[in-house]
Write a protein that holds these residues in place. Sequence first.
Motif, PDB file in Angstrom:
ATOM      1  N   ILE A   1     -30.469   4.881  36.672  1.00 21.96           N
ATOM      2  CA  ILE A   1     -29.409   4.650  35.692  1.00 21.96           C
ATOM      3  C   ILE A   1     -29.131   3.156  35.559  1.00 21.96           C
ATOM      4  CG2 ILE A   1     -26.957   5.049  35.195  1.00 21.96           C
ATOM      5  CD1 ILE A   1     -27.222   7.787  36.454  1.00 21.96           C
ATOM      6  N   ALA A   2     -29.227   2.441  36.670  1.00 22.78           N
ATOM      7  CA  ALA A   2     -29.036   0.990  36.626  1.00 22.78           C
ATOM      8  C   ALA A   2     -30.120   0.334  35.772  1.00 22.78           C
ATOM      9  CB  ALA A   2     -29.053   0.418  38.044  1.00 22.78           C
ATOM     10  N   ASN A   3     -31.373   0.813  35.911  1.00 22.33           N
ATOM     11  CA  ASN A   3     -32.463   0.272  35.105  1.00 22.33           C
ATOM     12  C   ASN A   3     -32.216   0.476  33.613  1.00 22.33           C
ATOM     13  OD1 ASN A   3     -33.788  -0.479  37.430  1.00 22.33           O
ATOM     14  ND2 ASN A   3     -35.300   1.182  37.373  1.00 22.33           N
ATOM     15  N   ALA A   4     -31.527   1.574  33.293  1.00 21.92           N
ATOM     16  CA  ALA A   4     -31.232   1.873  31.888  1.00 21.92           C
ATOM     17  C   ALA A   4     -29.951   1.197  31.417  1.00 21.92           C
ATOM     18  CB  ALA A   4     -31.111   3.385  31.701  1.00 21.92           C
ATOM     19  N   GLY A   5     -29.276   0.484  32.315  1.00 23.56           N
ATOM     20  CA  GLY A   5     -28.039  -0.214  31.948  1.00 23.56           C
ATOM     21  C   GLY A   5     -26.879   0.723  31.667  1.00 23.56           C
ATOM     22  N   GLN A   6     -26.862   1.916  32.301  1.00 28.30           N
ATOM     23  CA  GLN A   6     -25.840   2.914  32.011  1.00 28.30           C
ATOM     24  C   GLN A   6     -24.957   3.237  33.218  1.00 28.30           C
ATOM     25  OE1 GLN A   6     -25.114   4.312  29.025  1.00 28.30           O
ATOM     26  NE2 GLN A   6     -26.645   2.936  28.122  1.00 28.30           N
ATOM     27  N   THR A   7     -24.963   2.400  34.235  1.00 29.52           N
ATOM     28  CA  THR A   7     -24.154   2.656  35.421  1.00 29.52           C
ATOM     29  C   THR A   7     -22.672   2.799  35.055  1.00 29.52           C
ATOM     30  OG1 THR A   7     -25.688   1.448  36.854  1.00 29.52           O
ATOM     31  CG2 THR A   7     -23.436   1.750  37.670  1.00 29.52           C
ATOM     32  N   GLY A   8     -22.087   3.934  35.437  1.00 27.87           N
ATOM     33  CA  GLY A   8     -20.673   4.184  35.195  1.00 27.87           C
ATOM     34  C   GLY A   8     -20.302   4.432  33.749  1.00 27.87           C
ATOM     35  N   LYS A   9     -21.304   4.516  32.885  1.00 29.48           N
ATOM     36  CA  LYS A   9     -21.035   4.680  31.454  1.00 29.48           C
ATOM     37  C   LYS A   9     -21.307   6.122  31.015  1.00 29.48           C
ATOM     38  CE  LYS A   9     -22.287  -0.129  30.454  1.00 29.48           C
ATOM     39  NZ  LYS A   9     -23.206  -1.029  29.695  1.00 29.48           N
ATOM     40  N   PRO A  10     -20.716   6.528  29.873  1.00 30.88           N
ATOM     41  CA  PRO A  10     -20.937   7.900  29.380  1.00 30.88           C
ATOM     42  C   PRO A  10     -22.406   8.238  29.191  1.00 30.88           C
ATOM     43  CG  PRO A  10     -19.122   6.876  28.196  1.00 30.88           C
ATOM     44  CD  PRO A  10     -19.737   5.795  29.052  1.00 30.88           C
ATOM     45  N   GLY A  11     -23.212   7.271  28.745  1.00 31.99           N
ATOM     46  CA  GLY A  11     -24.626   7.530  28.523  1.00 31.99           C
ATOM     47  C   GLY A  11     -25.394   7.821  29.802  1.00 31.99           C
ATOM     48  N   GLY A  12     -24.815   7.454  30.936  1.00 29.55           N
ATOM     49  CA  GLY A  12     -25.485   7.697  32.216  1.00 29.55           C
ATOM     50  C   GLY A  12     -25.224   9.074  32.790  1.00 29.55           C
ATOM     51  N   VAL A  13     -24.254   9.810  32.219  1.00 28.44           N
ATOM     52  CA  VAL A  13     -23.878  11.117  32.776  1.00 28.44           C
ATOM     53  C   VAL A  13     -25.032  12.130  32.731  1.00 28.44           C
ATOM     54  CG1 VAL A  13     -22.302  13.080  32.596  1.00 28.44           C
ATOM     55  CG2 VAL A  13     -21.433  10.750  32.328  1.00 28.44           C
TER      56      VAL A  13
ATOM     57  N   ASN B   1     -23.932  18.358  27.649  1.00 29.67           N
ATOM     58  CA  ASN B   1     -24.412  17.579  28.781  1.00 29.67           C
ATOM     59  C   ASN B   1     -25.440  18.352  29.603  1.00 29.67           C
ATOM     60  OD1 ASN B   1     -24.246  15.149  30.420  1.00 29.67           O
ATOM     61  ND2 ASN B   1     -23.263  16.415  31.968  1.00 29.67           N
ATOM     62  N   ILE B   2     -25.197  19.649  29.819  1.00 27.47           N
ATOM     63  CA  ILE B   2     -26.131  20.471  30.599  1.00 27.47           C
ATOM     64  C   ILE B   2     -27.504  20.510  29.929  1.00 27.47           C
ATOM     65  CG2 ILE B   2     -26.689  22.830  31.308  1.00 27.47           C
ATOM     66  CD1 ILE B   2     -23.727  23.254  31.904  1.00 27.47           C
ATOM     67  N   PHE B   3     -27.514  20.784  28.624  1.00 26.64           N
ATOM     68  CA  PHE B   3     -28.808  20.924  27.951  1.00 26.64           C
ATOM     69  C   PHE B   3     -29.519  19.576  27.801  1.00 26.64           C
ATOM     70  CE2 PHE B   3     -26.973  25.019  26.502  1.00 26.64           C
ATOM     71  CZ  PHE B   3     -27.983  25.833  26.988  1.00 26.64           C
ATOM     72  N   GLU B   4     -28.768  18.495  27.624  1.00 29.89           N
ATOM     73  CA  GLU B   4     -29.411  17.183  27.575  1.00 29.89           C
ATOM     74  C   GLU B   4     -30.020  16.842  28.932  1.00 29.89           C
ATOM     75  OE1 GLU B   4     -28.351  12.492  26.617  1.00 29.89           O
ATOM     76  OE2 GLU B   4     -27.111  14.088  25.759  1.00 29.89           O
ATOM     77  N   ALA B   5     -29.265  17.134  30.012  1.00 31.56           N
ATOM     78  CA  ALA B   5     -29.779  16.874  31.358  1.00 31.56           C
ATOM     79  C   ALA B   5     -30.982  17.762  31.666  1.00 31.56           C
ATOM     80  CB  ALA B   5     -28.681  17.115  32.400  1.00 31.56           C
ATOM     81  N   LEU B   6     -30.930  19.022  31.205  1.00 27.53           N
ATOM     82  CA  LEU B   6     -32.056  19.927  31.412  1.00 27.53           C
ATOM     83  C   LEU B   6     -33.301  19.417  30.685  1.00 27.53           C
ATOM     84  CD1 LEU B   6     -33.053  22.600  32.630  1.00 27.53           C
ATOM     85  CD2 LEU B   6     -32.270  23.746  30.545  1.00 27.53           C
ATOM     86  N   GLY B   7     -33.109  18.897  29.486  1.00 24.85           N
ATOM     87  CA  GLY B   7     -34.229  18.316  28.746  1.00 24.85           C
ATOM     88  C   GLY B   7     -34.834  17.140  29.481  1.00 24.85           C
ATOM     89  N   LEU B   8     -33.988  16.279  30.036  1.00 26.73           N
ATOM     90  CA  LEU B   8     -34.478  15.149  30.817  1.00 26.73           C
ATOM     91  C   LEU B   8     -35.231  15.630  32.059  1.00 26.73           C
ATOM     92  CD1 LEU B   8     -31.328  12.817  30.667  1.00 26.73           C
ATOM     93  CD2 LEU B   8     -33.519  12.412  29.540  1.00 26.73           C
TER      94      LEU B   8
END
Length: 515
Positions: free
Chosen positions: A126-138, A291-298
């Motif tokens: 998540i840090a590599n993606a610049g999303q630490t602590g941000k909504p996009g990192g969830v 969020n569940i389905f996006e995470a499942l896709g990832l």
Amino acid sequence: MKKIFESIFGEYDQYVFYPLMATLTAAVGLIVFDNKGFQAFFDTINKWLIFNFAWGFQVSALIVILFGFWLAFSRYGKLKLGKEDDQPEFSTLAWVSMMFSAGFGLGVWMWTGAEIMYHLDTSAMIANAGQTGKPGGVPMALQSVFMDWGIHGWMLFAVGGLAIAFPAYRLGKPINLAAGLYGIFKEKAYTNKWGKATDVLGAVASLGGTAAALGFGITMIGFGLSSFLGIEVGFTGKVISMIFLVAAFVASASSGIKRGIKFLSLVNIWMSAALCIFLLIVGPTNYIFTNIFEALGLYLNNFFSASLWGDAGTFVNGEWQTRGWNNWWLVFFILWWASYIPFCGGFIARISKGRTIKEYVLGSVILPTAMTFILFGIMGSIAAHIEISGAFPIYESIKNDVGSTLYVILEQYPFASITTVFVFVSTIIYGITTYDSTTYFISMQVAKGESDPKITMRILWGAVIGFFGLVSVSVGNFDAIKSLAIVCGAPFFVVLIVYMYSIVKMLKMADTGDL
């Protein structure tokens, strides 16, 4: 003396009983008299394993996963764990409920809303993606949760259990860890030094792994006692929690596997489902599903790359140096699940008679993985939503006391006085089923693979585990027990590789009618 012992506890294997009891006695002695030295010793080995052989454990786990799915879809998938006319002993719902409650129940309740927050704050990906602590990192954080609690662990258990169940049910052999070596040593697997060593190592790893799980449960129960009865969360609350679990286990053990473990497991699955439905109704429903389905896709898209990711792109002052996150999460979990291979694999083998290899592998991997994803997806998404929306600083609460996570989540919604008690009761039941299934497994190892060891034998090992837990509570050292479990679990990767070779040999024997 042996006759007196056997008249009370039943027949036992002295080559397993005495080494196991000696190992536990030594561990208790070291915990009591040299607590810091005990923890430092196993912590050192633990860190050395994780930071020097992370790639090896990741590759090995992926090989096991591929091997398991190959078995399910190969021509061997139609072979039964038993005779051709054998039917499953338990319904599919009861079967999955028991393996879930025995394996992950306590850990899931402990981490279901907490782990996502740690990943959101500390993940190197998540840090590599610049999303630490941000909504996009969830969603990325939830993907990491799925990696830790998903297919990796369940396939390790499934393959380990298959090696035991195949000869046990087709030839009527004992259900012990040595059975997994039948393809290599045949009848000598039950009597030679390799079989006995496997039995003892597996029992020790199981005790360590379960003690760590009970530590999680005691943390949650202790917080509940503090909230409802005003009992101190510290030493007093933990001791009371441990004593209560031991007493409740004795009641469950006296009921047997078909009533005690089965009944409580089904109750807890329905309780968990009810809580999930309630939170879906009162919580941010649309966000949870999204969020569940996006995470499942990832998870599905990145499964192979995430399984082998090792932070190879991090250099400090010209030298490669990992940031540690992957090693302390995915790699640590792989090793922790390895310590569960004997216990969970052996217990799953015990309750899987009559199922085909395909049904066994897919059922014991896909179904509990789906249940885990639902629980973590709902609770984790809600926890992240509470934090990011500013409704409550839930991450601070988690860092102060991870056992409070689920209670804090529920306090943000209506009927908290009811739902928190609901979770408190559920945690106790998960603790009982974990405790009961572990003692059942260890008793089978000591009782020469007896599928239904005497109640007195199970109560004996329940008392031993309870004493082990109370000692750990008294010195505040469940971390040392967890490290012991990891150190004992690591060699089981070697055993599992041998099991895989043994399984292939047994399948070929089945082709020729010799098994």
